[in-house]
Design a protein around this motif. Structure first.
Motif, PDB file in Angstrom:
ATOM      1  N   PHE A   1       0.795  -1.227   0.000  1.00  9.97           N
ATOM      2  CA  PHE A   1       0.000   0.000   0.000  1.00  9.97           C
ATOM      3  C   PHE A   1       0.828   1.278   0.000  1.00  9.97           C
ATOM      4  CE2 PHE A   1      -3.074   3.168   1.185  1.00  9.97           C
ATOM      5  CZ  PHE A   1      -4.185   2.762   0.469  1.00  9.97           C
ATOM      6  N   PRO A   2       1.964   1.336   0.685  1.00  9.24           N
ATOM      7  CA  PRO A   2       2.764   2.569   0.622  1.00  9.24           C
ATOM      8  C   PRO A   2       3.196   2.949  -0.798  1.00  9.24           C
ATOM      9  CG  PRO A   2       3.458   1.237   2.489  1.00  9.24           C
ATOM     10  CD  PRO A   2       2.498   0.397   1.696  1.00  9.24           C
ATOM     11  N   ASP A   3       3.063   2.020  -1.753  1.00  8.82           N
ATOM     12  CA  ASP A   3       3.385   2.356  -3.145  1.00  8.82           C
ATOM     13  C   ASP A   3       2.400   3.352  -3.738  1.00  8.82           C
ATOM     14  OD1 ASP A   3       5.614   0.817  -3.111  1.00  8.82           O
ATOM     15  OD2 ASP A   3       4.960  -0.644  -4.597  1.00  8.82           O
ATOM     16  N   ILE A   4       1.378   3.708  -2.967  1.00  9.23           N
ATOM     17  CA  ILE A   4       0.480   4.759  -3.427  1.00  9.23           C
ATOM     18  C   ILE A   4       1.265   6.042  -3.693  1.00  9.23           C
ATOM     19  CG2 ILE A   4      -0.109   5.489  -1.082  1.00  9.23           C
ATOM     20  CD1 ILE A   4      -2.833   6.320  -2.090  1.00  9.23           C
ATOM     21  N   GLU A   5       2.358   6.232  -2.960  1.00 12.33           N
ATOM     22  CA  GLU A   5       3.170   7.431  -3.168  1.00 12.33           C
ATOM     23  C   GLU A   5       3.796   7.437  -4.561  1.00 12.33           C
ATOM     24  OE1 GLU A   5       5.905   7.795   0.068  1.00 12.33           O
ATOM     25  OE2 GLU A   5       4.315   7.654   1.585  1.00 12.33           O
ATOM     26  N   LYS A   6       4.084   6.246  -5.085  1.00 11.87           N
ATOM     27  CA  LYS A   6       4.646   6.152  -6.434  1.00 11.87           C
ATOM     28  C   LYS A   6       3.602   6.525  -7.486  1.00 11.87           C
ATOM     29  CE  LYS A   6       7.933   2.481  -5.226  1.00 11.87           C
ATOM     30  NZ  LYS A   6       8.371   1.089  -5.509  1.00 11.87           N
ATOM     31  N   VAL A   7       2.373   6.014  -7.339  1.00 15.99           N
ATOM     32  CA  VAL A   7       1.351   6.348  -8.336  1.00 15.99           C
ATOM     33  C   VAL A   7       0.890   7.798  -8.172  1.00 15.99           C
ATOM     34  CG1 VAL A   7       0.558   3.992  -8.793  1.00 15.99           C
ATOM     35  CG2 VAL A   7      -0.460   5.256  -6.904  1.00 15.99           C
ATOM     36  N   GLU A   8       0.963   8.325  -6.950  1.00 16.34           N
ATOM     37  CA  GLU A   8       0.663   9.748  -6.757  1.00 16.34           C
ATOM     38  C   GLU A   8       1.699  10.608  -7.481  1.00 16.34           C
ATOM     39  OE1 GLU A   8      -1.619  10.354  -2.520  1.00 16.34           O
ATOM     40  OE2 GLU A   8       0.515   9.881  -2.448  1.00 16.34           O
ATOM     41  N   GLU A   9       2.954  10.196  -7.412  1.00 14.13           N
ATOM     42  CA  GLU A   9       4.000  10.929  -8.110  1.00 14.13           C
ATOM     43  C   GLU A   9       3.780  10.849  -9.614  1.00 14.13           C
ATOM     44  OE1 GLU A   9       7.351  13.365  -8.388  1.00 14.13           O
ATOM     45  OE2 GLU A   9       6.157  12.790  -6.634  1.00 14.13           O
ATOM     46  N   GLY A  10       3.362   9.658 -10.102  1.00 14.28           N
ATOM     47  CA  GLY A  10       3.046   9.514 -11.523  1.00 14.28           C
ATOM     48  C   GLY A  10       1.927  10.432 -11.948  1.00 14.28           C
ATOM     49  N   LEU A  11       0.920  10.575 -11.095  1.00 13.15           N
ATOM     50  CA  LEU A  11      -0.201  11.479 -11.385  1.00 13.15           C
ATOM     51  C   LEU A  11       0.278  12.929 -11.402  1.00 13.15           C
ATOM     52  CD1 LEU A  11      -3.253  10.779 -11.815  1.00 13.15           C
ATOM     53  CD2 LEU A  11      -3.629  11.561  -9.475  1.00 13.15           C
ATOM     54  N   LYS A  12       1.099  13.263 -10.435  1.00 11.27           N
ATOM     55  CA  LYS A  12       1.624  14.635 -10.336  1.00 11.27           C
ATOM     56  C   LYS A  12       2.430  15.001 -11.575  1.00 11.27           C
ATOM     57  CE  LYS A  12       4.471  17.543  -7.308  1.00 11.27           C
ATOM     58  NZ  LYS A  12       5.303  17.548  -6.068  1.00 11.27           N
ATOM     59  N   ASN A  13       3.206  14.037 -12.086  1.00 11.03           N
ATOM     60  CA  ASN A  13       4.062  14.312 -13.242  1.00 11.03           C
ATOM     61  C   ASN A  13       3.277  14.541 -14.529  1.00 11.03           C
ATOM     62  OD1 ASN A  13       6.360  14.090 -11.660  1.00 11.03           O
ATOM     63  ND2 ASN A  13       6.694  11.927 -12.149  1.00 11.03           N
ATOM     64  N   LEU A  14       1.980  14.209 -14.527  1.00  8.54           N
ATOM     65  CA  LEU A  14       1.147  14.426 -15.712  1.00  8.54           C
ATOM     66  C   LEU A  14       0.573  15.844 -15.773  1.00  8.54           C
ATOM     67  CD1 LEU A  14      -0.869  11.065 -15.755  1.00  8.54           C
ATOM     68  CD2 LEU A  14       0.991  11.712 -17.293  1.00  8.54           C
ATOM     69  N   GLN A  15       0.757  16.613 -14.720  1.00  7.28           N
ATOM     70  CA  GLN A  15       0.195  17.967 -14.700  1.00  7.28           C
ATOM     71  C   GLN A  15       0.843  18.845 -15.779  1.00  7.28           C
ATOM     72  OE1 GLN A  15       0.933  18.888 -10.489  1.00  7.28           O
ATOM     73  NE2 GLN A  15      -1.264  18.703 -10.077  1.00  7.28           N
ATOM     74  N   PRO A  16       0.076  19.801 -16.337  1.00  7.53           N
ATOM     75  CA  PRO A  16      -1.309  20.161 -15.984  1.00  7.53           C
ATOM     76  C   PRO A  16      -2.311  19.151 -16.554  1.00  7.53           C
ATOM     77  CG  PRO A  16      -0.553  21.501 -17.803  1.00  7.53           C
ATOM     78  CD  PRO A  16       0.621  20.684 -17.378  1.00  7.53           C
ATOM     79  N   TRP A  17      -3.280  18.752 -15.737  1.00  7.59           N
ATOM     80  CA  TRP A  17      -4.276  17.784 -16.154  1.00  7.59           C
ATOM     81  C   TRP A  17      -5.336  18.454 -17.018  1.00  7.59           C
ATOM     82  CZ3 TRP A  17      -4.961  16.627 -10.302  1.00  7.59           C
ATOM     83  CH2 TRP A  17      -3.839  15.927  -9.831  1.00  7.59           C
ATOM     84  N   PRO A  18      -5.575  17.974 -18.234  1.00 12.55           N
ATOM     85  CA  PRO A  18      -6.633  18.567 -19.070  1.00 12.55           C
ATOM     86  C   PRO A  18      -8.002  18.328 -18.445  1.00 12.55           C
ATOM     87  CG  PRO A  18      -5.747  16.572 -20.089  1.00 12.55           C
ATOM     88  CD  PRO A  18      -4.868  16.872 -18.922  1.00 12.55           C
TER      89      PRO A  18
END
Length: 289
Positions: A136-153
């Motif tokens: 579960f702590p790997d949520i930080e990895k997918v959160e970082e992946g989401l952050k790197n996609l910004q700006p979100w259309p």
């Protein structure tokens, strides 16, 4: 458009004290994170996942009091004590943090996830399997992946956990037949639906609230191949997608029956491609009551 029906009993979370009405995906977000856990006959495997997830989430909240979360356990018509196990956590942590949504009948993993998503309050929504195969702590990895996609259309983005980096090790542990089925499925996914994502089936996916609303309201497949349709829809809607390597351990008790489950998924992949191509399935989204 997909047919969607919520039975009257499914409009409420069950709690130790009674019932609470579910919110709607169209309501403004009231939590930072929602974790949706589809569960079918998971009385044995669910506690390990819940202990790890809630331990992490509680520690994170203590470090950052502004962080808010909810865990939604969707009991997908289980025949065992899954609901009762989930209710113990709801009683321990409070029904505002751990919410239990029993379904009248088994809908399949995709159907259960959709019900949980439609009943969530999070600004971000995480799909997490009940077996706890992904740490579960790997949520930080997918959160970082989401952050790197910004700006979100239009506020939309998806970050997918991936086991692709573990493929060589997993092949060494699998039989030749299961390896053949795996490669065949991967080829069909690539050829018919999703080319950019190597691992579409990892059950650890993080979506922005808007992306969850747009994709799940257009989703038709309710069983194992729903992840593929979800990503196919996202690609068609030009929602940015990240794929992030996560830790993963195979846990005994999988509901997948090697040959028949792969056969069903292969059939669903053909349906996805043909029905969207012919216009039998539409991508227009609409609100569901």
């Amino acid at each position: 458009m997909p047919a969607f029906q919520r039975h009257q009993e499914e409009k409420f979370f069950v709690t130790a004290a009674g019932k609470e009405p579910v919110p709607s995906i169209y309501d403004p977000a009231a939590r930072e994170l929602s974790v949706v856990v589809p569960s079918y006959n998971e009385e044995d495997r669910l506690p390990l996942m819940m202990d790890e997830a809630l331990d992490y989430l509680e520690k994170r909240q203590k470090q950052d009091p502004s962080f808010t979360y909810e865990v939604i356990v969707v009991d997908d018509g289980s025949k065992d004590q899954t609901k009762e196990v989930a209710l113990k956590y709801s009683k321990k942590y409070g029904s505002d943090k751990v919410r239990v949504l029993p379904l009248v009948k088994n809908r399949g993993k995709g159907g259960a996830v959709r019900m949980g998503v439609f009943s969530s309050r999070g600004e971000k929504i995480l799909m997490a399997d009940a077996d706890g195969a992904t740490k579960f702590p790997d949520i930080e990895k997918v959160e970082e992946g989401l952050k790197n996609l910004q700006p979100w259309p239009n506020g939309m983005a998806i970050s997918c956990g991936s086991r692709a980096h573990l493929e060589k090790d997993s092949i060494a542990k699998r039989s030749y037949f299961r390896t053949l089925l795996m490669y065949g499925f991967h080829f069909l996914v690539w050829f018919l639906c999703v080319k950019e994502i190597r691992d579409t089936q990892c059950g650890f996916k993080l979506l922005t609230r808007k992306a969850a609303e747009k994709t799940f309201t257009a989703l038709h497949i309710e069983r194992w191949a729903f992840d593929v349709e979800l990503l196919y829809i996202a690609q068609r809607l030009k929602i940015p997608i990240a794929e992030v390597a996560v830790n993963w351990t195979e846990i005994e008790g999988s509901k997948l029956v090697p040959f028949w489950s792969w056969l069903q998924m292969g059939r669903d992949l053909l349906f996805i491609r043909l029905r969207y191509m012919t216009g039998a399935w539409k991508l227009e989204t609409r609100k569901y009551n």
